[in-house]
Design a protein around this motif. Sequence first.
Motif, short mmCIF file in Angstrom:
data_model
loop_
_atom_site.label_atom_id
_atom_site.label_comp_id
_atom_site.label_asym_id
_atom_site.label_seq_id
_atom_site.Cartn_x
_atom_site.Cartn_y
_atom_site.Cartn_z
N SER A 5 30.72 -4.43 21.12
CA SER A 5 30.66 -4.07 22.53
C SER A 5 31.99 -4.40 23.19
O SER A 5 32.75 -5.26 22.71
CB SER A 5 29.53 -4.81 23.25
OG SER A 5 29.88 -6.16 23.45
N GLN A 61 26.40 -2.84 17.45
CA GLN A 61 27.10 -3.78 16.57
C GLN A 61 28.36 -4.36 17.19
O GLN A 61 28.76 -5.48 16.85
CB GLN A 61 27.45 -3.11 15.23
CG GLN A 61 26.25 -2.56 14.51
CD GLN A 61 25.12 -3.56 14.41
OE1 GLN A 61 25.29 -4.65 13.87
NE2 GLN A 61 23.96 -3.22 14.97
N SER A 119 22.70 -3.84 21.70
CA SER A 119 22.18 -2.64 22.33
C SER A 119 21.85 -2.84 23.81
O SER A 119 21.86 -1.89 24.58
CB SER A 119 20.91 -2.17 21.61
OG SER A 119 21.23 -1.78 20.30
N THR A 145 37.02 -7.06 16.03
CA THR A 145 36.00 -6.07 16.36
C THR A 145 35.73 -5.15 15.18
O THR A 145 34.58 -4.80 14.90
CB THR A 145 36.42 -5.26 17.60
OG1 THR A 145 36.60 -6.19 18.70
CG2 THR A 145 35.39 -4.24 17.99
N LEU A 174 32.22 -4.82 13.30
CA LEU A 174 31.54 -3.55 13.11
C LEU A 174 31.19 -3.33 11.64
O LEU A 174 30.06 -2.94 11.32
CB LEU A 174 32.41 -2.39 13.62
CG LEU A 174 31.84 -0.99 13.40
CD1 LEU A 174 30.51 -0.82 14.14
CD2 LEU A 174 32.84 0.06 13.86
N PHE A 212 28.39 -0.40 27.18
CA PHE A 212 29.58 -0.07 26.38
C PHE A 212 29.52 -0.64 24.96
O PHE A 212 30.50 -1.19 24.46
CB PHE A 212 30.87 -0.52 27.09
CG PHE A 212 30.97 -0.05 28.49
CD1 PHE A 212 31.08 1.30 28.78
CD2 PHE A 212 30.94 -0.96 29.54
CE1 PHE A 212 31.17 1.74 30.09
CE2 PHE A 212 31.03 -0.53 30.86
CZ PHE A 212 31.14 0.82 31.13
N HIS A 213 28.37 -0.51 24.32
CA HIS A 213 28.23 -0.94 22.93
C HIS A 213 28.36 0.28 22.01
O HIS A 213 28.23 1.42 22.44
CB HIS A 213 26.89 -1.65 22.69
CG HIS A 213 25.71 -0.73 22.74
ND1 HIS A 213 25.26 -0.04 21.65
CD2 HIS A 213 24.90 -0.37 23.77
CE1 HIS A 213 24.22 0.70 21.98
NE2 HIS A 213 23.99 0.52 23.29
N PHE A 214 28.60 0.03 20.74
CA PHE A 214 28.64 1.08 19.74
C PHE A 214 27.68 0.70 18.63
O PHE A 214 27.87 -0.32 17.95
CB PHE A 214 30.05 1.27 19.18
CG PHE A 214 30.16 2.35 18.14
CD1 PHE A 214 30.03 3.68 18.49
CD2 PHE A 214 30.36 2.02 16.81
CE1 PHE A 214 30.11 4.68 17.53
CE2 PHE A 214 30.44 3.00 15.85
CZ PHE A 214 30.32 4.34 16.20
N LEU A 215 26.62 1.48 18.47
CA LEU A 215 25.58 1.25 17.47
C LEU A 215 24.93 -0.12 17.58
O LEU A 215 24.28 -0.58 16.65
CB LEU A 215 26.13 1.43 16.05
CG LEU A 215 26.72 2.80 15.70
CD1 LEU A 215 27.33 2.76 14.31
CD2 LEU A 215 25.64 3.87 15.78
N THR A 239 27.38 -3.30 10.42
CA THR A 239 26.85 -2.08 9.80
C THR A 239 26.13 -2.42 8.50
O THR A 239 25.03 -1.92 8.25
CB THR A 239 27.99 -1.07 9.54
OG1 THR A 239 28.57 -0.73 10.80
CG2 THR A 239 27.48 0.18 8.86
#
Length: 105
Positions: A62, A60, A51, A29, A33, A55-58, A37
């Motif tokens: 999840s 990129q 997206s 993960t 990320l 529960f994703h982050f940016l 990024t």
Amino acid sequence: CFALLYAMEAEMPDLPFWMKAAAGALIITAVELATGTVVNLWLGWAVWDYSNLRFHFLGQVSLTFAAIWYALCCLFFTVADLVRRTCSEHGKPGRRKDRKNGKRG
């Protein structure tokens, strides 16, 4: 990622299985990320976008894919342990036993 995971298996064979799988999922993960990024956010290549997942982050990484990485790490560490044990039982590659006297040559 495979090299990192295999090195972890070789260096920490006594670590509990679930902990190896969790650490492996965390490594994958983190790499996902970092890669996302750079290639998706900075370079704009739009290789993947989480997206639409909860529960994703940016977009990129999840939680869904972290769980998938965990499951795949369970499979990977099972196979890696089998390979490590098989190789240690049969000696190092390139060193075969002499069939007549059992000595390594």
